[in-house]
Design an enzyme around this catalytic site. Structure first.
Site, short mmCIF file in Angstrom:
data_model
loop_
_atom_site.label_atom_id
_atom_site.label_comp_id
_atom_site.label_asym_id
_atom_site.label_seq_id
_atom_site.Cartn_x
_atom_site.Cartn_y
_atom_site.Cartn_z
N HIS A 1 67.73 94.41 48.38
CA HIS A 1 66.29 94.35 48.66
C HIS A 1 65.93 93.01 49.30
O HIS A 1 65.25 92.95 50.33
CB HIS A 1 65.51 94.54 47.35
CG HIS A 1 64.03 94.47 47.52
ND1 HIS A 1 63.32 93.30 47.38
CD2 HIS A 1 63.12 95.41 47.86
CE1 HIS A 1 62.05 93.53 47.60
NE2 HIS A 1 61.90 94.82 47.89
N ARG B 1 63.18 103.37 55.83
CA ARG B 1 63.49 103.77 54.45
C ARG B 1 62.19 104.01 53.69
O ARG B 1 61.44 103.07 53.44
CB ARG B 1 64.27 102.66 53.75
CG ARG B 1 65.68 102.43 54.26
CD ARG B 1 66.28 101.28 53.50
NE ARG B 1 67.72 101.16 53.64
CZ ARG B 1 68.32 100.28 54.46
NH1 ARG B 1 67.61 99.51 55.23
NH2 ARG B 1 69.64 100.21 54.49
N ARG C 1 63.48 108.35 56.72
CA ARG C 1 64.38 108.95 55.75
C ARG C 1 63.64 109.27 54.47
O ARG C 1 62.86 108.44 53.98
CB ARG C 1 65.52 107.97 55.47
CG ARG C 1 66.59 108.58 54.61
CD ARG C 1 67.71 107.61 54.41
NE ARG C 1 67.33 106.53 53.52
CZ ARG C 1 68.14 105.54 53.19
NH1 ARG C 1 69.35 105.48 53.71
NH2 ARG C 1 67.75 104.61 52.35
N GLU D 1 77.01 109.78 54.90
CA GLU D 1 77.28 108.69 53.96
C GLU D 1 78.43 109.00 53.02
O GLU D 1 78.82 108.13 52.23
CB GLU D 1 76.01 108.40 53.13
CG GLU D 1 74.92 107.78 53.95
CD GLU D 1 73.59 107.82 53.25
OE1 GLU D 1 73.05 106.76 52.94
OE2 GLU D 1 73.09 108.95 53.01
N GLY E 1 75.57 106.17 57.65
CA GLY E 1 75.13 105.16 56.67
C GLY E 1 76.39 104.48 56.18
O GLY E 1 76.98 104.88 55.17
N THR E 2 76.82 103.48 56.92
CA THR E 2 78.14 102.89 56.62
C THR E 2 78.15 102.09 55.32
O THR E 2 79.23 101.83 54.80
CB THR E 2 78.60 101.99 57.79
OG1 THR E 2 77.47 101.27 58.26
CG2 THR E 2 79.18 102.82 58.91
N ASN E 3 76.98 101.73 54.82
CA ASN E 3 76.98 101.03 53.53
C ASN E 3 77.55 101.97 52.47
O ASN E 3 78.41 101.61 51.68
CB ASN E 3 75.56 100.62 53.11
CG ASN E 3 74.85 99.83 54.20
OD1 ASN E 3 75.50 99.23 55.04
ND2 ASN E 3 73.52 99.87 54.21
N CYS F 1 73.07 103.56 61.14
CA CYS F 1 71.97 102.71 60.67
C CYS F 1 72.40 101.86 59.48
O CYS F 1 71.58 101.20 58.86
CB CYS F 1 70.74 103.55 60.34
SG CYS F 1 71.06 104.83 59.14
#
Ligand code: PEP
Ligand code: MG
Length: 773
Positions: free
Chosen positions: A416, A510, A557, A653, A675-677, A725
């Site tokens: 965050h 988001r 999203r 993801e 969403g590569t995280n 993203c």
């Protein structure tokens, strides 16, 4: 007098002909080759509503409470109907048709465009009035003029005028009617180098109509010419796969493959290049300033379609850039070097460094530390303080806006604190593991958000480096790229800054940040307020971003907060206790499990579409397979959203989603976004929030890259657009990989957009060169 010919229009006629009409008139009177045409003046619109007597009914119809979405929808419909269904008085009708008949003996195909006259109103108040109708003929001309008038009363336009206190009866609208140019070749030209101002004509060209170049659908040929000597200094002939042309039958603009023998052919001859350079000279000396020109060639004639000043010339850049002649480096920013990912534990090599962490938001600033603990009053954070906290929470956002810097003990590049500070443009260091224990209240520190270091005292020497505004100008020169470069946004407050990056849209908005900022879980919010207010909360948040970017697309999203994040909010005590929230009740799983709550999110989308935000796209997070997608699709339909009319898609993801993308394409998605995280955490089984295994978190791991490559290939075959993203979009190696694989767009953090644009440009040019060699 219902109309003015472009030949007769001067800047003084602005109130009658609007911005578009005035600018075309000016170009025409400068003797430039503008396609002929006329403007149905704003006074004509006024006489139309007054002479036919619909004015009172019209203004009464739109006098509604704009917060009542149904009333607003009815008002817009009634107002538009009144305009579209009321006959024009004979005098107006005859004058317009007579003018049309004199253009090409009544056989002309014309473009009909609305032209706003109230430039002093903020753009938003005119939102919805960008109507353009191409290939209009005599039989539908009057209808299209009325459609342009009616565009004064879209829901979005009514809403904004009302919100901003502008009366509906003072706004007028003009309509430009101009001969269509059926271009064989077209493109854009900078009359001078857009960074240095050097007298170089920089020209891009492709076959067919100009939309293909302007929209980036095709990689155009590029030429750089010395305007003083006329010498060609650089030429790159691209492989032009597609062209935009006018469909003979329907009259609409369509995309077609370029015939094989023309793909690698140079579009412009030497003689045409000469004419363009001459035109550039003429336009620039007329305006006295470098211009960005849209041009077209039809039947051997050269036309100017539009000219705007180039506002990005940097007076200081000339020396450095002097000899530069490449189009690729027009912005004067070195290629490569996309946003640095300092990866944690930066070291400044400076004796003053107290400790370090991950540089999460760039800039070097100093200020007194303000230690914020969980139950602290946030009022204690004052303008200029450096917030030091274990971790930031959603209710801290107002304090984060006041702060000059942020330091947290926990968190990584996607926490965050990192996301919000980047968007606010506040330098930040996360994951220091000790900030809140080591520093004390009031202690002056200097933080370097690039290096990730915290130093004792004010070490800026009065020379603070603010993150975005200074290092990256607000109106950057956007390199032209075929791959779109978008930006991620989480807090609507960052919309204006994000839009100013010149990004091609928002690749990820988001939604959870909008909910988290209320400091209540959705259930609690609805219990304390109402479902309607919950919907409005989402609508308002998205609308701010959709408006700032309009008409650029904004991919929103649906909610994706893990239970541990919801637990921190009011109402969070009811959240299920989960062993591993990252593998748990989040994303589409939660939405499908609570269709009653999910319906409110979808209702917000419906309302946004009704308000005219056709640039909003819907994206579902954490889907695993086609079943997830089909269930989400059905809920969309139940909420009255037509999946065949709106753009919608999913995040990739999980490995399951990557491997099952073909079936998801069959379910009708328009796009996917990596969403590569999460894709990295689930592929490598490395918790993205666990510092102990952070060194194993590698988005460039061959297995992650393989999943991405295969997904792009499958999507290309299925006609599904691809994007990224996740945080890795800001890494040059990832950009390199994706552009080589043919990804459609890349969505980066706000601070990385400029670098990513240049990296994309570099990779695209390399691909072109490799092709030619
Ligand atoms: C991602 O997983 O890469 C992503 C962009 O989503 P989030 O970081 O919000 O999970
Ligand atoms: Mg994710």
């Amino acid at each position: 007098m219902a109309l003015l010919w472009l030949d007769d229009v001067t800047a003084e006629d602005f109130d009658s002909v609007g911005g578009k009409g005035a600018s075309l008139g000016e170009l025409t009177s400068a003797g430039l080759p503008v396609p002929p045409g006329f403007v149905v003046t704003a006074e004509t619109y006024r006489s139309f509503i007054e002479e036919t007597g619909i004015d009172e009914e019209l203004f009464e119809a739109v006098d509604v409470s704009v917060d009542d979405s149904q009333a607003l929808a009815r008002a817009a419909e009634r107002a538009q109907e009144l305009i579209q269904e009321t006959e024009m008085p004979d005098s107006i009708r005859e004058e317009i048709l007579a003018a049309y008949d004199s253009v090409e003996d009544g056989e002309a195909s014309v473009a009909v465009r609305s032209s706003a006259t109230a430039e002093d109103l903020p753009d938003a108040s005119f939102a919805g009035q960008q109507e353009t109708f191409l290939n209009v003929t005599r039989s539908d001309l009057l209808d299209k003029v009325r459609d342009c008038w009616a565009s004064l009363f879209t829901q979005r336009a009514i809403y904004y005028r009302q919100e901003q206190g502008f009366s509906h009866d003072v706004v007028n609208i003009a309509v430009v009617v101009q001969l269509m140019v059926d271009a064989e070749k077209s493109g854009v030209m900078f009359t001078s180098h857009p960074t240095t101002g050097a007298p170089q004509a920089i020209i891009e060209s492709a076959w067919g109509l100009g939309e293909a170049v302007v929209s980036g659908a095709v990689s155009p040929d590029k030429y750089v010419l010395d305007r003083e000597t006329g010498q060609l200094r650089d030429a790159t002939v691209a492989t032009k796969k597609v062209m935009h042309v006018r469909d003979e039958e329907t009259g609409e603009t369509i995309e077609r493959p370029v015939p094989e023998d023309k793909r690698d052919e140079q579009v412009l001859s030497e003689e045409e290049l000469d004419r363009l350079v001459g035109l550039g000279d003429e336009i620039e000396s007329y305006y006295g300033d470098p211009q960005d020109v849209e041009w077209a060639i039809a039947d051997g004639e050269l036309y100017v379609l539009q000219s705007r000043p180039i506002t990005t010339i940097d007076e200081d850049a000339e020396e450095v850039e002097g000899a530069s002649n490449g189009v690729g480096d027009v912005a004067g920013v070195a290629d490569g070097g996309a946003a640095a990912d300092s990866g944690g534990g930066g070291s400044a090599g400076d004796g003053n460094v107290v400790f370090s962490g991950i540089g999460a938001s760039p800039g070097r600033v100093s200020g007194p530390a303000r230690i914020v603990r969980k139950l602290d009053h946030l009022d204690k954070v004052e303008e200029g303080d450096v917030i030091v906290a274990e971790m930031t929470t959603p209710d801290m956002v107002p304090a984060m806006k006041r702060a000059t810097g942020i330091v947290t003990d926990e968190g990584g590049m996607t926490s965050h604190a990192a996301i919000v500070s980047r968007e606010l443009g506040v330098p930040a260091i996360v994951g220091t593991e000790q900030g809140s224990e080591t520093l004390h209240d009031g202690q002056v520190v200097t933080i370097d958000g690039d290096k990730g270091t915290v130093e004792q005292g004010d070490a800026t020497g009065g020379d603070e480096r603010e993150p975005v505004e200074e290092v990256r100008p607000q109106a950057p020169v956007k390199p032209m790229t075929a791959t779109e470069v978008k930006v991620n946004v989480s807090i609507p407050d960052a919309a204006e800054r994000a839009a100013a990056t010149g990004a091609d849209g928002v690749g990820l908005l988001r939604m959870e940040h909008m909910i988290l900022s209320t400091n209540k879980t959705p259930e609690r919010y609805i219990a304390d307020h109402s479902a309607d207010e919950y919907v409005s909360e989402i609508v308002d948040g998205v609308r701010g971003v959709a408006e700032a970017f309009y008409p650029r697309p904004v991919r929103v999203r649906t909610l994706d907060a893990p239970t541990d994040e919801f637990r921190q909010l009011e109402g969070g005590a009811d959240e299920p206790a989960e062993h591993n929230p990252m593998l748990g009740y989040r994303g589409i799983r939660r939405s499908l499990d609570r269709p009653d709550l999910f319906a409110h999110e979808l209702a917000a989308f419906r309302r946004l579409f009704e308000l005219g935000y056709d640039n909003v796209e819907i994206m579902f997070p954490l889907v695993n397979d086609a079943e997830d997608v089909l269930r989400a699709r059905r809920l969309m339909e139940q909420e009255g959203i037509d999946p065949d009319k709106q753009d919608w898609g999913v995040m990739i993801e999980t490995p399951a989603a990557a491997l099952g993308v073909e079936a998801m394409a069959d379910a009708g998605i328009d796009f996917v976004s990596f969403g590569t995280n999460d894709l990295t955490q689930y592929t490598l089984a490395v918790d993205r929030n666990n510092g102990r295994v952070a060194d194993r978190f590698d988005e460039l791991h061959p297995s992650v890259l393989k999943l991405i490559s295969e997904t792009i290939e499958t999507c290309r075959e299925a006609g599904v657009a691809t994007s990224i993203c996740g945080q890795a979009a800001s890494k040059p190696e990832m950009v390199d990989h994706l552009v080589n694989e043919g990804v459609t767009s890349i969505s980066a953090n706000i601070d990385a957009v400029r670098d990513v644009q240049h990296e994309v440009k570099r990779v695209e040019q390399k691909l072109l060169l490799d092709n030619v060699r």
